[in-house]
Scaffold this motif. Structure first.
Motif, PDB file in Angstrom:
ATOM      1  N   ARG A  47       0.841  -1.188   0.000  1.00 40.18           N
ATOM      2  CA  ARG A  47       0.000   0.000   0.000  1.00 40.18           C
ATOM      3  C   ARG A  47       0.882   1.245   0.000  1.00 40.18           C
ATOM      4  O   ARG A  47       1.887   1.301   0.711  1.00 40.18           O
ATOM      5  CB  ARG A  47      -0.898   0.001   1.238  1.00 40.18           C
TER       6      ARG A  47
ATOM      7  N   THR B 142       1.428   5.588  -1.993  1.00 39.86           N
ATOM      8  CA  THR B 142       0.985   6.676  -2.872  1.00 39.86           C
ATOM      9  C   THR B 142       1.444   6.407  -4.307  1.00 39.86           C
ATOM     10  O   THR B 142       2.553   5.936  -4.522  1.00 39.86           O
ATOM     11  CB  THR B 142       1.584   8.013  -2.382  1.00 39.86           C
TER      12      THR B 142
ATOM     13  N   ASP C  62       5.696   3.560  -1.802  1.00 41.88           N
ATOM     14  CA  ASP C  62       4.966   4.180  -2.915  1.00 41.88           C
ATOM     15  C   ASP C  62       4.990   3.285  -4.152  1.00 41.88           C
ATOM     16  O   ASP C  62       5.811   2.389  -4.260  1.00 41.88           O
ATOM     17  CB  ASP C  62       5.584   5.542  -3.258  1.00 41.88           C
TER      18      ASP C  62
ATOM     19  N   ILE D 299      -5.741   5.621 -12.284  1.00 40.35           N
ATOM     20  CA  ILE D 299      -5.027   6.084 -11.093  1.00 40.35           C
ATOM     21  C   ILE D 299      -4.218   7.338 -11.427  1.00 40.35           C
ATOM     22  O   ILE D 299      -3.572   7.420 -12.467  1.00 40.35           O
ATOM     23  CB  ILE D 299      -4.096   4.965 -10.547  1.00 40.35           C
TER      24      ILE D 299
ATOM     25  N   GLY E 236      -0.644  10.782  -6.544  1.00 41.04           N
ATOM     26  CA  GLY E 236      -1.164  11.189  -5.237  1.00 41.04           C
ATOM     27  C   GLY E 236      -2.245  10.268  -4.699  1.00 41.04           C
ATOM     28  O   GLY E 236      -2.553  10.303  -3.507  1.00 41.04           O
ATOM     29  N   ASP E 237      -2.823   9.417  -5.561  1.00 45.37           N
ATOM     30  CA  ASP E 237      -3.850   8.475  -5.103  1.00 45.37           C
ATOM     31  C   ASP E 237      -3.229   7.452  -4.143  1.00 45.37           C
ATOM     32  O   ASP E 237      -2.086   7.056  -4.302  1.00 45.37           O
ATOM     33  CB  ASP E 237      -4.477   7.717  -6.292  1.00 45.37           C
ATOM     34  N   GLU E 238      -4.040   7.033  -3.161  1.00 45.92           N
ATOM     35  CA  GLU E 238      -3.622   6.005  -2.212  1.00 45.92           C
ATOM     36  C   GLU E 238      -4.043   4.649  -2.776  1.00 45.92           C
ATOM     37  O   GLU E 238      -5.229   4.396  -2.971  1.00 45.92           O
ATOM     38  CB  GLU E 238      -4.311   6.285  -0.861  1.00 45.92           C
TER      39      GLU E 238
ATOM     40  N   ASN F  35      -8.010   1.432  -5.452  1.00 44.55           N
ATOM     41  CA  ASN F  35      -7.700   2.850  -5.362  1.00 44.55           C
ATOM     42  C   ASN F  35      -8.524   3.427  -4.213  1.00 44.55           C
ATOM     43  O   ASN F  35      -9.718   3.690  -4.366  1.00 44.55           O
ATOM     44  CB  ASN F  35      -8.034   3.542  -6.693  1.00 44.55           C
ATOM     45  N   HIS F  36      -7.890   3.590  -3.023  1.00 42.14           N
ATOM     46  CA  HIS F  36      -8.627   4.043  -1.836  1.00 42.14           C
ATOM     47  C   HIS F  36      -9.077   5.488  -1.968  1.00 42.14           C
ATOM     48  O   HIS F  36     -10.116   5.869  -1.421  1.00 42.14           O
ATOM     49  CB  HIS F  36      -7.768   3.853  -0.585  1.00 42.14           C
ATOM     50  N   THR F  37      -8.334   6.308  -2.687  1.00 39.71           N
ATOM     51  CA  THR F  37      -8.702   7.714  -2.863  1.00 39.71           C
ATOM     52  C   THR F  37     -10.031   7.829  -3.619  1.00 39.71           C
ATOM     53  O   THR F  37     -10.870   8.650  -3.321  1.00 39.71           O
ATOM     54  CB  THR F  37      -7.591   8.460  -3.629  1.00 39.71           C
ATOM     55  N   ARG F  38     -10.202   7.002  -4.631  1.00 39.54           N
ATOM     56  CA  ARG F  38     -11.390   7.082  -5.489  1.00 39.54           C
ATOM     57  C   ARG F  38     -12.382   5.954  -5.224  1.00 39.54           C
ATOM     58  O   ARG F  38     -13.417   5.866  -5.897  1.00 39.54           O
ATOM     59  CB  ARG F  38     -10.975   7.046  -6.962  1.00 39.54           C
ATOM     60  N   ASN F  39     -11.986   5.037  -4.302  1.00 35.75           N
ATOM     61  CA  ASN F  39     -12.882   3.942  -3.949  1.00 35.75           C
ATOM     62  C   ASN F  39     -13.249   3.038  -5.121  1.00 35.75           C
ATOM     63  O   ASN F  39     -14.419   2.718  -5.331  1.00 35.75           O
ATOM     64  CB  ASN F  39     -14.175   4.511  -3.326  1.00 35.75           C
TER      65      ASN F  39
END
Ligand code: SF4
Lengths: 167, 419
Positions: free
Chosen positions: A4, A6, A53, A112, A115-117, A129-133
Motif C-alpha cells: 500500500r 501513494t 509508494d 489512477i 497522489g492516489d492512495e 484505489n482508496h482515494t477514489r474507492n
C-alpha cells in the motif's frame, strides 16, 4: 502479498534509459542506482518518493535494454509495486526475477492519478484505489511467478534446485 | 499439430512433441552470454547462489565490449571481476581486449551460436542470432546466472507474427531500411512478447549481414526474437565456422500466426528513425535538411564488413564535412583486419574519419564519441532514446551505413546518391 502506498504516474513507453540512464551503468550498487531512479523521466522523483509508494504507468513500461539495473533501481528506491497497462517483456521477466512485484492492468493504469492512495494484492491480482474507492481486477500473477517473488527472486529458487540435486 | 520455427525449436529443447503459444515451459540452453554491464551482476548472483561450477564451460561467453578498452576505474573493476570469474570457472570463451568484438557480431562470426539453438544473453540484442534460424532472446543478469548454473531457463512460448517482404530492393536500400520500416509501421511495442518471423523473397535474397541487422532490431519492436528460416545463405555462413552440430528448422506451411504483414518494398527509399524512438521512421526523401555534428558507423547492428564496404564506397575520395566528426567502429577484430586488407580503413582515414578498435562505445553513450547538449548524430546503431549517445538534450538519427557516410560528407542527412 499486499502493498500500500501513494501512486506516482508516468506515461507510455517509459524506457530503461529513463528508469536508470546508461551513463550510470558502470556500477551495480543498488543505493547508487536508486539515487538516479527515473532521473531522465522526472529529475525530482527521488526527492518526492517515499518507501512503499507505487509507480503507475501506461503501456510498454521498461522497454529498451535488458538491464536488470532498472528493476533493482526501482526496488532499491523503496517502490513497493509497479502497476502498468503493459510491461516490456524483458522488464516483466527481470522484475519477477529480482523480486519486484508488478501488476498488469490497463484500467487501473489509466484511472489512477499521482497522489492516489493505492493498495495491491498480488495473490488475487486485485488493485484498490482508496482515494477514489475503485477496485480493479488485474491480470493474475501465475503461481510460478508468485513463488519467485515470494522466494525473493530466481536465485533462491535455483538454490532449492541445487539442494535437491545435492550439489 | 503444425508449428512455427520458433515453436519447433522450443519444443525440441523442452523435450516435447509440441508447445503452444502462451504456455510456460522450461528449456535446455545451448549457449549463454553476458557483457561487462550485465555479467558482473550475473556473477554476483552466481556467487550468492553458491554454485560450485557452471553447467558447461564451453557454452558460455563473457564479452567485455561496452565500456572497453576500460574507459574509467569503475569499468576496469567490472571487467576485472569478469576476467577473474572466467579464470576461476575456466570459461572457454572469455574474450580479452584485442580478441574482443561487439558480442552480437562476434559470436556468429566465431561459430559459437548456430541454427536451431536456444541462446539466451543478458543483453537485449541477443535476438540478433535469430538471423541464423536460432531461438535467441535477451534476458536479465539473474536469468543468465541461473542458466550458467542449471543450463536451463523458463519461457512463455510467444505468439508468432509473420512479416512477408516482397519485390526488389533499390540501390542503397537494405536490411536496416526494411527493419526500420517495419518498426515504423507496427510501433515500438508492435511485436511485444512475440516472435517476429521475417520471410519473403526479399529476405531470401539478403546476405547474412543484412539478416543480422534485421533480427538485431526485432527488440526495437518489442519482439522476443526476430527469426529467419535458415537456407543456403545460412549454410554457407555457418558451415566453415560451426564448432558443433546444428539443425535447420522450418515453419510448417499451415503454422498459425497471430498476425501477418505483407509488404511490397520495391519502391522503398533508405529509411531514417528520428529522435527519440526507433519507431519514428521516415523515408529519407521526406526529411527536411537536418544538420549533423557526428556520424557513427558501427555497432552490433551495422558494424560488419559489408556495412563498412558500403560506407567506404560512399566515402572514397571524399572528405568528412568541416565541423563533423565521423567515427568508424569495426565490430570485431576479424572485421577490422579484413577492412584493413581491403583498404577500407585507408579510405576512412583519407576521408578524415576516426577509426576505432571494436567497442560498443558511443552506441550506448558509454565513451568514444559522446554528444554534448544540443548536438545531433546520425548513427547506424539501433536506439535513439533520450540521452542514448550522451547528453539528454542531444539527438540521434538512425540510418543505414551508406546514409551515415553520405551525411558525414554533406554535413546533413542525405541520400548516398547525392554526394
Ligand atoms: S553495439 Fe550498442 S546495441 Fe549492440 S550490444 Fe553494444 S551497446 Fe548494445
Amino acid at each position: 502479498m499486499k502493498m500500500r502506498g501513494t501512486a506516482w504516474k508516468f506515461g507510455d513507453d517509459v524506457d530503461t534509459d529513463a528508469i536508470i540512464p546508461a551513463r550510470y551503468l558502470n556500477t551495480t550498487d543498488p543505493a547508487v542506482l536508486a539515487a538516479h531512479c527515473m532521473e531522465d523521466a522526472d529529475p525530482e522523483f527521488m526527492k518526492k518518493v517515499k518507501p512503499g509508494d507505487m509507480i503507475v504507468a501506461g503501456k510498454n513500461f521498461g522497454c529498451g535494454s535488458s538491464r536488470e539495473h532498472a528493476p533493482i533501481s526501482i526496488k532499491a528506491a523503496g517502490v513497493s509495486c509497479v502497476i502498468a497497462a503493459t510491461f516490456a517483456r524483458i522488464f516483466f521477466r527481470n522484475a519477477f526475477n529480482m523480486g519486484l512485484p508488478i501488476l498488469e492492468c490497463p484500467d487501473a493504469a489509466a484511472a489512477i492519478a499521482t497522489g492516489d492512495e493505492v493498495e495491491a494484492d498480488l495473490d488475487r491480482g486485485i488493485i484498490i484505489n482508496h482515494t477514489r474507492n475503485v477496485t480493479y481486477q488485474a491480470q493474475q500473477v501465475p503461481p510460478f511467478m508468485q513463488q519467485l517473488v515470494q522466494a525473493g527472486g530466481l536465485i533462491p529458487y535455483v538454490q532449492e534446485q541445487m539442494r535437491r540435486q545435492g550439489c | 499439430m503444425s508449428m512455427t520455427i520458433s515453436e519447433k525449436i522450443l519444443a525440441k529443447h523442452a523435450d516435447r512433441a509440441e508447445v503452444h503459444p502462451d504456455e510456460l515451459i522450461e528449456v535446455k540452453v545451448d549457449f549463454a552470454l553476458g557483457n561487462d554491464i550485465t555479467a558482473p551482476l550475473a556473477i554476483e548472483a552466481f556467487r550468492r547462489a553458491g554454485a560450485p561450477k557452471v553447467f558447461d564451460r564451453d557454452r558460455i561467453a563473457l564479452i567485455p565490449d561496452h565500456f572497453t578498452p576500460n574507459k574509467d576505474i569503475n569499468s576496469a573493476m567490472q571487467v576485472k571481476l569478469m576476467r577473474e570469474f572466467a579464470r576461476e570457472f575456466q570459461i572457454t570463451h572469455y574474450f580479452e581486449i584485442g580478441r574482443m568484438g561487439v558480442e552480437h557480431a562476434l559470436l556468429p562470426e566465431q561459430g559459437l551460436v548456430l541454427p536451431g539453438d536456444v541462446v539466451i544473453g543478458a543483453d537485449s540484442h541477443t535476438c540478433t542470432y535469430g538471423a541464423l534460424g536460432a531461438f535467441a532472446t535477451g534476458v536479465g543478469s539473474t536469468d543468465l546466472a541461473a542458466a550458467m548454473i542449471t543450463g536451463r531457463i523458463w519461457f512463455k512460448v510467444p505468439q508468432s507474427v509473420k512479416f512477408i517482404f516482397r519485390g526488389r530492393l533499390r540501390p542503397w536500400v537494405g536490411g536496416k531500411d526494411l527493419i526500420l520500416y517495419a518498426i515504423g509501421q507496427i510501433g515500438v511495442d508492435g511485436a511485444r512478447y512475440r516472435a517476429m518471423e521475417l520471410t519473403g523473397e526479399v529476405i531470401e535474397s539478403l546476405p547474412m549481414t543484412d539478416r543480422f541487422t534485421m533480427s538485431n532490431m526485432a527488440i526495437e519492436a518489442g519482439a522476443k526474437v526476430g527469426i529467419i528460416a535458415p537456407d543456403g545463405t545460412t549454410e554457407d555462413y555457418v558451415k566453415e565456422r560451426a564448432k558443433r552440430p546444428y539443425e535447420f528448422f522450418q515453419s510448417d506451411a499451415d503454422a498459425v500466426y497471430e498476425e501477418t504483414y505483407d509488404w511490397d518494398v520495391s519502391g522503398f527509399e533508405p529509411m531514417v528513425a528520428l529522435p527519440h524512438s526507433p519507431g519514428n521512421v521516415r523515408p529519407i526523401n521526406e526529411l527536411p535538411e537536418i544538420p549533423i555534428d557526428q556520424a557513427v558507423i558501427g555497432s552490433c547492428t551495422n558494424g560488419r564488413l559489408e556495412d563498412l564496404r558500403q560506407a567506404a564506397q560512399v566515402l572514397k575520395g571524399k572528405k568528412v564535412a568541416p565541423g563533423v566528426r565521423c567515427l568508424v567502429i569495426p565490430a570485431t577484430q576479424q572485421i577490422y583486419q579484413e577492412a584493413m586488407r581491403e583498404g577500407l580503413l585507408e579510405i576512412f582515414i583519407d576521408a578524415e574519419a576516426a577509426v576505432s578498435t571494436p567497442t560498443c562505445g558511443p552506441c550506448l553513450g558509454g565513451h568514444m564519441g559522446i554528444l554534448a547538449a544540443g548536438e545531433r548524430a546520425v548513427a547506424t546503431t539501433n536506439r535513439n532514446f533520450v540521452g542514448r549517445m550522451g547528453h539528454p538534450e542531444s539527438e540521434v538519427y538512425l540510418s543505414n551505413p551508406a546514409v551515415a557516410a553520405a551525411s558525414a560528407i554533406a554535413g546533413h542527412i542525405v541520400h548516398p546518391d547525392s554526394v
